[in-house]
Design a protein around this motif. Structure first.
Motif, PDB file in Angstrom:
ATOM      1  N   THR A  29     -54.883 -19.061  85.384  1.00 59.20           N
ATOM      2  CA  THR A  29     -54.619 -17.891  85.660  1.00 59.20           C
ATOM      3  C   THR A  29     -56.377 -17.016  86.598  1.00 59.20           C
ATOM      4  OG1 THR A  29     -55.799 -18.212  83.214  1.00 59.20           O
ATOM      5  CG2 THR A  29     -54.303 -16.994  83.218  1.00 59.20           C
ATOM      6  N   GLY A  30     -57.103 -18.365  86.280  1.00 58.18           N
ATOM      7  CA  GLY A  30     -57.840 -17.627  87.923  1.00 58.18           C
ATOM      8  C   GLY A  30     -57.322 -18.111  89.146  1.00 58.18           C
ATOM      9  N   LEU A  33     -56.198 -14.597  89.240  1.00 58.42           N
ATOM     10  CA  LEU A  33     -56.793 -13.240  89.043  1.00 58.42           C
ATOM     11  C   LEU A  33     -56.988 -13.259  90.425  1.00 58.42           C
ATOM     12  CD1 LEU A  33     -58.616 -13.860  84.841  1.00 58.42           C
ATOM     13  CD2 LEU A  33     -57.729 -12.041  86.819  1.00 58.42           C
ATOM     14  N   ARG A  34     -58.008 -14.645  91.667  1.00 55.82           N
ATOM     15  CA  ARG A  34     -58.520 -14.216  92.462  1.00 55.82           C
ATOM     16  C   ARG A  34     -57.780 -13.732  93.808  1.00 55.82           C
ATOM     17  NH1 ARG A  34     -61.017 -18.640  90.336  1.00 55.82           N
ATOM     18  NH2 ARG A  34     -59.507 -20.042  91.119  1.00 55.82           N
ATOM     19  N   MET A  51     -65.030 -11.419  86.547  1.00 56.03           N
ATOM     20  CA  MET A  51     -65.230 -12.556  86.983  1.00 56.03           C
ATOM     21  C   MET A  51     -66.674 -13.070  88.280  1.00 56.03           C
ATOM     22  SD  MET A  51     -61.578 -12.980  88.366  1.00 56.03           S
ATOM     23  CE  MET A  51     -61.104 -14.337  89.001  1.00 56.03           C
ATOM     24  N   LYS A  55     -67.946 -13.347  83.345  1.00 53.32           N
ATOM     25  CA  LYS A  55     -67.172 -13.586  82.146  1.00 53.32           C
ATOM     26  C   LYS A  55     -66.055 -13.420  81.307  1.00 53.32           C
ATOM     27  CE  LYS A  55     -71.204 -11.059  79.943  1.00 53.32           C
ATOM     28  NZ  LYS A  55     -71.839  -9.892  79.945  1.00 53.32           N
ATOM     29  N   LEU A  56     -65.356 -13.074  80.035  1.00 52.95           N
ATOM     30  CA  LEU A  56     -64.388 -12.531  80.118  1.00 52.95           C
ATOM     31  C   LEU A  56     -63.760 -12.078  81.188  1.00 52.95           C
ATOM     32  CD1 LEU A  56     -63.192 -15.309  76.921  1.00 52.95           C
ATOM     33  CD2 LEU A  56     -63.202 -15.845  79.513  1.00 52.95           C
ATOM     34  N   VAL A  57     -62.248 -11.933  81.474  1.00 47.93           N
ATOM     35  CA  VAL A  57     -60.977 -10.829  82.003  1.00 47.93           C
ATOM     36  C   VAL A  57     -60.726  -9.924  80.282  1.00 47.93           C
ATOM     37  CG1 VAL A  57     -59.593  -9.451  83.487  1.00 47.93           C
ATOM     38  CG2 VAL A  57     -61.423 -11.179  83.735  1.00 47.93           C
ATOM     39  N   ILE A  62     -55.125  -9.562  81.655  1.00 49.09           N
ATOM     40  CA  ILE A  62     -54.893 -11.578  81.496  1.00 49.09           C
ATOM     41  C   ILE A  62     -53.129 -11.088  80.957  1.00 49.09           C
ATOM     42  CG2 ILE A  62     -54.488 -13.301  80.605  1.00 49.09           C
ATOM     43  CD1 ILE A  62     -57.374 -12.581  82.164  1.00 49.09           C
ATOM     44  N   GLY A  83     -56.345 -23.156  82.324  1.00 49.99           N
ATOM     45  CA  GLY A  83     -57.391 -21.253  82.344  1.00 49.99           C
ATOM     46  C   GLY A  83     -56.670 -21.123  81.160  1.00 49.99           C
ATOM     47  N   PHE A  84     -56.141 -20.888  80.543  1.00 47.07           N
ATOM     48  CA  PHE A  84     -55.245 -19.947  79.610  1.00 47.07           C
ATOM     49  C   PHE A  84     -54.287 -21.339  78.749  1.00 47.07           C
ATOM     50  CE2 PHE A  84     -51.514 -17.789  77.514  1.00 47.07           C
ATOM     51  CZ  PHE A  84     -52.623 -16.341  76.615  1.00 47.07           C
ATOM     52  N   ARG A  86     -57.576 -18.970  76.673  1.00 43.11           N
ATOM     53  CA  ARG A  86     -58.725 -19.223  76.599  1.00 43.11           C
ATOM     54  C   ARG A  86     -59.386 -18.339  75.244  1.00 43.11           C
ATOM     55  NH1 ARG A  86     -59.790 -19.863  82.319  1.00 43.11           N
ATOM     56  NH2 ARG A  86     -61.972 -20.244  83.014  1.00 43.11           N
ATOM     57  N   GLN A  90     -56.179 -15.049  72.423  1.00 45.35           N
ATOM     58  CA  GLN A  90     -55.224 -15.924  73.939  1.00 45.35           C
ATOM     59  C   GLN A  90     -54.271 -16.615  72.653  1.00 45.35           C
ATOM     60  OE1 GLN A  90     -56.806 -16.568  76.970  1.00 45.35           O
ATOM     61  NE2 GLN A  90     -57.652 -14.610  77.764  1.00 45.35           N
ATOM     62  N   ARG A 127     -68.381 -21.477  95.729  1.00 50.61           N
ATOM     63  CA  ARG A 127     -67.114 -20.324  95.268  1.00 50.61           C
ATOM     64  C   ARG A 127     -67.904 -19.216  94.730  1.00 50.61           C
ATOM     65  NH1 ARG A 127     -62.585 -21.484  90.701  1.00 50.61           N
ATOM     66  NH2 ARG A 127     -63.645 -19.966  89.033  1.00 50.61           N
TER      67      ARG A 127
HETATM   68  P1  AMP Z   1     -61.208 -20.025  86.327  1.00 46.63           P
HETATM   69  O1  AMP Z   1     -60.488 -20.479  87.559  1.00 46.63           O
HETATM   70  O2  AMP Z   1     -60.255 -20.565  85.548  1.00 46.63           O
HETATM   71  O3  AMP Z   1     -62.441 -20.430  86.294  1.00 46.63           O
HETATM   72  O4  AMP Z   1     -61.581 -18.317  86.689  1.00 46.63           O
HETATM   73  C1  AMP Z   1     -62.171 -18.319  87.022  1.00 46.63           C
HETATM   74  C2  AMP Z   1     -63.003 -17.036  86.094  1.00 46.63           C
HETATM   75  O5  AMP Z   1     -61.316 -15.916  85.875  1.00 46.63           O
HETATM   76  C3  AMP Z   1     -63.335 -16.480  84.949  1.00 46.63           C
HETATM   77  O6  AMP Z   1     -64.826 -17.558  84.804  1.00 46.63           O
HETATM   78  C4  AMP Z   1     -62.694 -15.148  84.469  1.00 46.63           C
HETATM   79  O7  AMP Z   1     -63.518 -14.448  84.584  1.00 46.63           O
HETATM   80  C5  AMP Z   1     -61.831 -14.991  84.530  1.00 46.63           C
HETATM   81  N1  AMP Z   1     -60.261 -15.426  83.929  1.00 46.63           N
HETATM   82  C6  AMP Z   1     -59.658 -16.376  84.133  1.00 46.63           C
HETATM   83  N2  AMP Z   1     -58.847 -17.043  83.279  1.00 46.63           N
HETATM   84  C7  AMP Z   1     -58.601 -16.469  82.045  1.00 46.63           C
HETATM   85  C8  AMP Z   1     -58.824 -16.090  80.655  1.00 46.63           C
HETATM   86  N3  AMP Z   1     -57.438 -17.229  80.308  1.00 46.63           N
HETATM   87  N4  AMP Z   1     -59.179 -14.876  80.066  1.00 46.63           N
HETATM   88  C9  AMP Z   1     -60.284 -14.603  80.562  1.00 46.63           C
HETATM   89  N5  AMP Z   1     -60.364 -14.868  81.485  1.00 46.63           N
HETATM   90  C10 AMP Z   1     -59.896 -15.181  82.530  1.00 46.63           C
END
Ligand code: AMP
Length: 186
Positions: A29-30, A33-34, A51, A55-57, A62, A83-84, A86, A90, A127
């Motif tokens: 998911t990260g 999202l990126r 992000m 904090k969590l999205v 998601i 990453g899911f 979290r 969820q 990053r």
């Molecule tokens: P990661 O690459 O998994 O560390 O994710 C980077 C950022 O994306 C996190 O710090 C959150 O802001 C957001 N993120 C990724 N996965 C989730 C998720 N399952 N729920 C909420 N936010 C997420």
């Protein structure tokens, strides 16, 4: 397969090896999202500020991102979720979805690394969300919201915890051994 671990535990590195070995899609998911943020999509615009703050999205963003992906044909044989989930919310949503689709989780892998080592690794990565304040917030978010999943999945008999300290090869060896324990050889 679900892959859980704090930011900086080496999940990305190990996930890349796992999906190559098992030939299954890697759903991070990260990463998704990126990509959405850099493409400037609607999801990206809604996720960006969270992000940046570590904090969590919010869940609706998601679920929108993941919903279509999980039902794609290439996910039918299995996939690695990185990453899911979290949060407990969820995780419950995922359980409901998987129960309906008749394909429950096989295993939840936890990569465990202590906070001091995590901070050092993250600070060296560069990053955009790897600034010290944001790192602290992301570790805190993990402790508060994601760590409860460890007990949740342990209670279902799904959890395998692997020590994430060591070289990538050493850690991968442990992961393969942990997975082999669960699957009879054939
Ligand atoms: P990661 O690459 O998994 O560390 O994710 C980077 C950022 O994306 C996190 O710090 C959150 O802001 C957001 N993120 C990724 N996965 C989730 C998720 N399952 N729920 C909420 N936010 C997420």
């Amino acid at each position: 397969m679900v892959f859980i671990g704090p930011p900086g535990a080496g999940k990305g590195t190990q996930a890349a090896r796992l999906v190559e070995n098992y030939r299954i899609p890697h759903l991070s998911t990260g990463d998704m999202l990126r990509a959405a943020v850099s493409q400037g999509t609607d999801v990206g615009r809604r996720a960006d500020e969270f992000m940046r703050a570590g904090k969590l999205v919010p869940d609706p963003v998601i679920f929108e991102l993941l919903g279509q992906r999980l039902t794609a044909a290439d996910c039918a044989p299995g996939y690695l979720l990185d990453g899911f989930p979290r949060t407990l919310g969820q995780a419950r949503t995922l359980d409901d979805f998987l129960a309906r689709s008749g394909a429950p989780l096989d295993v939840v892998l936890e990569l465990r690394v202590d906070d001091r080592a995590l901070f050092e690794r993250l600070a060296g990565r560069g990053r955009e969300d790897d600034q010290p304040d944001v790192i602290r917030q992301r570790l805190q978010t993990y402790r508060d919201q994601t760590r409860p999943l460890i007990d949740y999945y342990a209670a279902q008999g799904l959890l395998e915890t692997v020590d994430g300290l060591g070289t990538p090869d050493e850690v991968y060896e442990r992961i393969v051994r942990a997975l082999a324990k669960r699957k009879p050889a054939h």
